[in-house]
Design a protein around this motif. Structure first.
Motif, PDB file in Angstrom:
ATOM      1  N   LEU A  74       0.829  -1.204   0.000  1.00  0.00           N
ATOM      2  CA  LEU A  74       0.000   0.000   0.000  1.00  0.00           C
ATOM      3  C   LEU A  74       0.863   1.254   0.000  1.00  0.00           C
ATOM      4  N   LYS A  75       1.891   1.254   0.856  1.00  0.00           N
ATOM      5  CA  LYS A  75       2.758   2.429   0.971  1.00  0.00           C
ATOM      6  C   LYS A  75       3.620   2.619  -0.275  1.00  0.00           C
ATOM      7  N   GLU A  76       4.210   1.534  -0.751  1.00  0.00           N
ATOM      8  CA  GLU A  76       5.108   1.632  -1.896  1.00  0.00           C
ATOM      9  C   GLU A  76       4.380   2.043  -3.167  1.00  0.00           C
ATOM     10  N   GLN A  77       3.140   1.574  -3.320  1.00  0.00           N
ATOM     11  CA  GLN A  77       2.375   1.905  -4.522  1.00  0.00           C
ATOM     12  C   GLN A  77       1.483   3.132  -4.348  1.00  0.00           C
ATOM     13  N   ARG A  78       1.543   3.717  -3.142  1.00  0.00           N
ATOM     14  CA  ARG A  78       0.770   4.917  -2.823  1.00  0.00           C
ATOM     15  C   ARG A  78      -0.722   4.708  -3.072  1.00  0.00           C
ATOM     16  N   VAL A  79      -1.187   3.552  -2.667  1.00  0.00           N
ATOM     17  CA  VAL A  79      -2.624   3.254  -2.746  1.00  0.00           C
ATOM     18  C   VAL A  79      -3.327   4.000  -1.609  1.00  0.00           C
ATOM     19  N   LYS A  80      -4.432   4.630  -1.923  1.00  0.00           N
ATOM     20  CA  LYS A  80      -5.171   5.356  -0.891  1.00  0.00           C
ATOM     21  C   LYS A  80      -5.924   4.361  -0.017  1.00  0.00           C
ATOM     22  N   TRP A  81      -5.698   4.456   1.279  1.00  0.00           N
ATOM     23  CA  TRP A  81      -6.355   3.544   2.203  1.00  0.00           C
ATOM     24  C   TRP A  81      -6.693   4.294   3.483  1.00  0.00           C
ATOM     25  N   ASP A  82      -7.574   3.704   4.275  1.00  0.00           N
ATOM     26  CA  ASP A  82      -7.924   4.321   5.552  1.00  0.00           C
ATOM     27  C   ASP A  82      -8.574   3.272   6.440  1.00  0.00           C
TER      28      ASP A  82
END
Length: 214
Positions: free
Chosen positions: A160-168
């Motif tokens: 998630l962090k490496e691909q800059r996927v938006k999450w919450d």
């Protein structure tokens, strides 16, 4: 509505897996349980409750079980659930899935709220380790090392962090898990929890080693 599957890795969760499946079936008929070498009645309980069951021959860990469940469905979206949840309802699944279907998030991660003091506290201290998630199935299958990690949550978080996927995080009210100490007895459960955290927090070291090729 796009196709949605609920995937449930399970190891010796015969006492709770059926109630998790019944709630999941209120959302979708595509419910897959991957039994991670269970030695109790998990497989029978899951099939009786209405899930498709994938049986792994040995206890290899949650990561391999999760990947096997993902490969057993062709759904566009998936909801990941732990098999030891207590109090799960259709509403919890809608909370997880809603922001992802709406395109607001690439992944939602559920945290307990009001389910019980101990499980609430543990979940909120380490929310990034939550097993309650929703996302695109195709994306989840691209996560490096997903099927190799005994506990896949750190690998998912890294992707998630490496691909800059938006999450919450999304709050799941009045939901909890059965504590390992209750399931296995205090000392055995405590040892299992300790081994789990050692393995979880060793992910970065294993990842660096793999990237260096050895």
């Amino acid at each position: 509505m796009p196709s949605v599957a609920v995937v449930i890795p399970a190891f010796n969760e015969a006492d709770t897996v059926a109630q998790v499946i019944r709630a999941a079936l209120e959302l979708t008929p595509d419910v897959v349980v991957a039994s991670d070498g269970s030695t109790d009645q998990t497989v029978e309980a899951a099939r009786t409750a209405g899930a498709r069951v994938i049986e792994l021959p040995h206890n290899a860990g949650k990561g391999p079980a999760l990947k096997a469940a993902l490969q057993a469905t062709q759904a566009e979206y998936v909801i990941m659930l732990d098999a030891d949840l207590v109090g799960l309802t259709r509403a919890h699944l809608d909370i997880l899935l809603g922001p992802v279907l709406a395109g607001q998030l690439g992944m939602s991660i559920g945290i307990f709220d009001g389910g019980g003091l101990i499980t609430d506290l543990g979940n909120k201290l380490t929310p990034h380790l939550s097993g309650q998630r929703a996302c695109l199935r195709a994306w989840l299958l691209t996560v490096p090392h997903l099927g190799e990690e005994r506990w896949p949550e750190p690998a998912i978080t890294a992707a998630l962090k490496e691909q800059r996927v938006k999450w919450d995080y999304v709050e799941l009210p009045n939901l909890k898990q059965v504590m390992k100490e209750k399931k296995r007895g205090f000392w055995k459960g405590a040892r299992h929890r300790t081994r789990m955290y050692i393995d979880l927090f060793g992910f970065k070291r294993r990842k660096k080693k793999a990237e260096k090729g050895g």
